[in-house]
Scaffold this motif. Sequence first.
Motif, short mmCIF file in Angstrom:
data_model
loop_
_atom_site.label_atom_id
_atom_site.label_comp_id
_atom_site.label_asym_id
_atom_site.label_seq_id
_atom_site.Cartn_x
_atom_site.Cartn_y
_atom_site.Cartn_z
N LYS B 146 0.85 -1.20 0.00
CA LYS B 146 0.00 0.00 0.00
C LYS B 146 0.88 1.24 0.00
O LYS B 146 1.90 1.29 0.69
CB LYS B 146 -0.90 0.00 1.25
N CYS B 147 0.50 2.24 -0.81
CA CYS B 147 1.33 3.44 -0.91
C CYS B 147 1.32 4.20 0.41
O CYS B 147 0.25 4.55 0.91
CB CYS B 147 0.82 4.34 -2.03
N PRO B 148 2.47 4.45 1.00
CA PRO B 148 2.52 5.19 2.26
C PRO B 148 2.16 6.66 2.08
O PRO B 148 1.98 7.37 3.06
CB PRO B 148 3.98 5.05 2.69
N HIS B 149 2.05 7.12 0.84
CA HIS B 149 1.79 8.54 0.61
C HIS B 149 0.31 8.81 0.35
O HIS B 149 -0.23 9.76 0.87
CB HIS B 149 2.63 9.05 -0.58
N ARG B 154 -1.20 -1.49 -4.48
CA ARG B 154 -0.42 -1.82 -5.68
C ARG B 154 -1.19 -2.82 -6.54
O ARG B 154 -1.94 -3.64 -6.00
CB ARG B 154 0.95 -2.38 -5.29
N ALA B 155 -1.04 -2.72 -7.88
CA ALA B 155 -1.64 -3.70 -8.78
C ALA B 155 -0.52 -4.58 -9.30
O ALA B 155 0.59 -4.11 -9.48
CB ALA B 155 -2.33 -2.98 -9.94
N THR B 166 2.26 -5.47 -18.36
CA THR B 166 0.82 -5.65 -18.12
C THR B 166 0.55 -5.38 -16.66
O THR B 166 1.29 -5.84 -15.80
CB THR B 166 0.36 -7.09 -18.41
N GLU B 167 -0.51 -4.63 -16.41
CA GLU B 167 -0.89 -4.37 -15.02
C GLU B 167 -2.32 -4.83 -14.84
O GLU B 167 -3.22 -4.39 -15.58
CB GLU B 167 -0.77 -2.89 -14.71
N SER B 168 -2.56 -5.69 -13.89
CA SER B 168 -3.88 -6.28 -13.66
C SER B 168 -4.50 -6.76 -14.97
O SER B 168 -5.65 -6.47 -15.30
CB SER B 168 -4.83 -5.27 -13.00
#
Lengths: 80, 875
Positions: B146-149, B154-155, B166-168
């Motif tokens: 998970k993005c700390p910002h 994330r995918a 390729t993403e998801s």
Amino acid sequence: MPVEFDVRQHVLVPKHEILSKEKAREILKRYKISPHQLPIIRSSDPVVKAIGAKPDDILRITRNSPTAGRAIMYRYVIEE
Amino acid sequence: MMRIPKLIDRVDFGLMSPDEIRKVSVTKVVTADTYDEDGYPIERGIMDSRLGVVDPGLRCRTCGARAGDCPGHFGHVELARPVVHVGYIDTIYNCLRAMCRKCGRILLPESKIEEYHKWIEEMREAGQKWWEMTNEIVKSASTTEKCPHCGEKRAPLKFEKPTAFTESRSRLTPSDVRERLERITDDDAVLLGINPKIAKPEWMILTALPVSPVTVRPSITLESGVRSEDDLTHKLVDIIRINQRLSENIEAGAPHLIVEDLWELLQYHVTTYFDNGVSGIPPARHRSGRVLRTLAQRLRGKEGRFRGNLSGKRVDFSARTVVSPDPNISINEIGVPEYIARILSIPVRATEHNIEELRNFIRRGPDIYPGANCMISPDGKRYDLRYADREELAKTVEQGFIVERHLMDGDVVLFNRQPSLHRMSIMAHEVKVLPGRTFRLNLSVCPPYNADFDGDEMNVHAPQREEAQAEARILMRVQEQIISPRFGGPIIGGIQDHITGAYLLTRKNTLLTREQSQQLLAAAGMFVDLPKPATKEKGVEYWTGKQIFSMLFPKGLNLTFEAKICENCARCTKEECEIDAYVVIQDGQLLHGVMDARSYKALDRCEVLDRIVKDYGTTAAREFLDRATKLSIAAAAMLGFTTSIDDEDIPPEAKERINEVLEDAQGKVNKLIKIYNAGELEPLPGRSLRETLEMRIMEVLAESRDRTGEIAEKYLGLNNHAVIMARIGARGSMLNLTQMAACVGQQSVRGERPSRGYRGRTLPHFKLGDLGAEARGFVSSSYKDGLTPLEFFFHAMGGREGLVDTAVRTAQSGYMQRRLINALQDLRVEYDGTVRDDRGAVVQFVYGEDGVDPAHSDNGKAVNVEKIIERVVGG
Ligand SMILES: [Mg+2]
Ligand SMILES: [Zn+2]
Ligand SMILES: [Zn+2]
Ligand SMILES: [Zn+2]
């Protein structure tokens, strides 16, 4: 390590001396070099601390040499 | 006013931005066509004359220079859609993995980022490789879920070789990728190993493609007039065609699928334009089916730009051929085939002293030796003598003309054999033009080159300027290299038969008639009066071999030393030595002792040659060596010397005794095993029982082999030629001989008896757990008798290990040598005796701390006090 330990007493540490300003100038003149062309040694080096040398000093180191018996070299003390 | 920068402060390697690509471009390339019907480059085409010229006669429209002077100029193509640059695919993947897909920050908490920044800053200041931190950063960032910002999840990102992501399960187009890379902040880029001042991450995705100048991809016109284009041009044609179709389709509003396909095709062409060897896609091919050689292929590999053209340049004035031996030329000389001498040339300036000779060279021309290949007038004009009226040209020669004449006797050339591991691998030789097709060299220079004649080839280089020739002659001549700087002793000297011949000649009972003596001296090139004969028998005068050999020594040579054959008896009888091993030379006369390896063998102690070099100079040493080797060869031929398999014969009683010893050892080993199995073996300190047993067995077997050797040696006396060669150090060792005559001994793998192969045994011929001598590689046969099949197998195991070891060792020591040379290459000794590096900084205040040149030292020492005392007191 005991506080009074002195690196200069160790067999593997050769003799280090601080050169006087005139002597240092003479050495630089003899080899026609600037101090930065000498091998360097850090002011944080234990032996530098032990003899109280400061940056910009030049040290004379007298070592035992397998070829020459005794060999002299000079090192330039730098910051840190 | 134009200022010329005098000093380059630093060089940055970065990426080119699309704007920069357009800025350096001299033209936008829009059509894939090359030439029009008249053969002129089409404007805005792939061979546009603003990209440079390669055809003679045409002028470059950018710089105005003709072919050859024009360096070529880059153009560019505006890509209809961005594509990925394969060369940076790893970095792109790292960026995508480590960053948030929504906010674009690195997937690490702010505190962590801060910490890494501090580390990198420290490493950068200390001059360390800060970009190597990237691996660690990417590794930890790419496992963050998970993005700390911004809290975005994330995918799953998948990288498909060579350029797809390729993403998801949905494809990321290069546009998507570029958009993401654009979001990386400058601070975050540093953590990813990118210096954003010179390379923005998004520049790894191309929107404009540079078109290389035509000078790097010249077209070739065949004799038929058909033009043949370079592979890079072919590739550029593909790129521009597809790019055009893509933009037409986009403009026409073609279906998504078609655009996507064309885009992918464009990516393929750009990828293979850079590197036609990436895995994951088929390589682009020529119409004929040949794989295209694109940019990466030009640089990479053995024939590539680096290894083939930069590190391994071919040079003029050089020749290469097979080498063969010639005992009749001096060590300083080299036999050069006339064929090569006619091609290698030396420029000679005409003076009043040589002008007639040079005219004759010109008249003879390039084909009649000795002639000349070329003539240069003082205004620099070259006249090729192949096609000229030579008689006419010879008349025009005046002082100041330069004639490139053929290589001739006495010219100095550099001779080299690879691998050039030490400075004696390149030495200067004087040319001797000889018939035949091989380079000829004196046998004494084989050791420094490590040459033999089983097909070795060597190179010759002919220095052209007088300065280079003088330098070669003074510093690099063979006779100046007799003493190796490696150990301060001779590396050039007698070998093999040179030693044998000298020994045969200087042995105690060698007597020669007047005719024989003169024959030998003549062979050595000495035409001098004989001394007084040593004896006279029945009216016939005889000279000793020692007398003859002494004639080669310089006057006043005094030496005393023990020969190689010395057996180091407990009490040395000196001059009365039974085997004549005590050598005494007084005032250049060999009074006692024999000449053998100790006297003048290369790489040995080499007392005589060593003394002559150091006390009488290199010229005297060269003369001595040339004569001594010739004399020795002649002596060996005259006195007769041969060796055969019979030399390893031993009588039956010796065989019997050897078998007894071996059986005895066998018995001892079996007894040891029995004790071990009974559990009664006393372990050695610090060893397990098994180790103790192995050591005891090895001990017993080694001792038995030594004893068989001793037995064989008793029957192999000094009248045996093979033994002579071994004892005087000419060739072979007593171990070699006893292995041939008596017993080969234990074979070993990794310093132990062979133990692996089958479960619990080395071969299926033995019982499980058999630890006996036979079952673990002891070879009791001799080489001459021949090995049993089982022995042969064990011998092959040991032999293979030896081969592998040498192969590995040469590779390792080669790499080590390379690194040492790279580290030390610009150190040199200045005239004040200091060792300095390239910026004049002192490395050593006195060379080697004692200032001694090992090549001029006495075995590494500056002075040999004993020798001096001996000379002053004893002489
Ligand atoms: Mg060979
Ligand atoms: Zn140009
Ligand atoms: Zn985020
Ligand atoms: Zn002796």
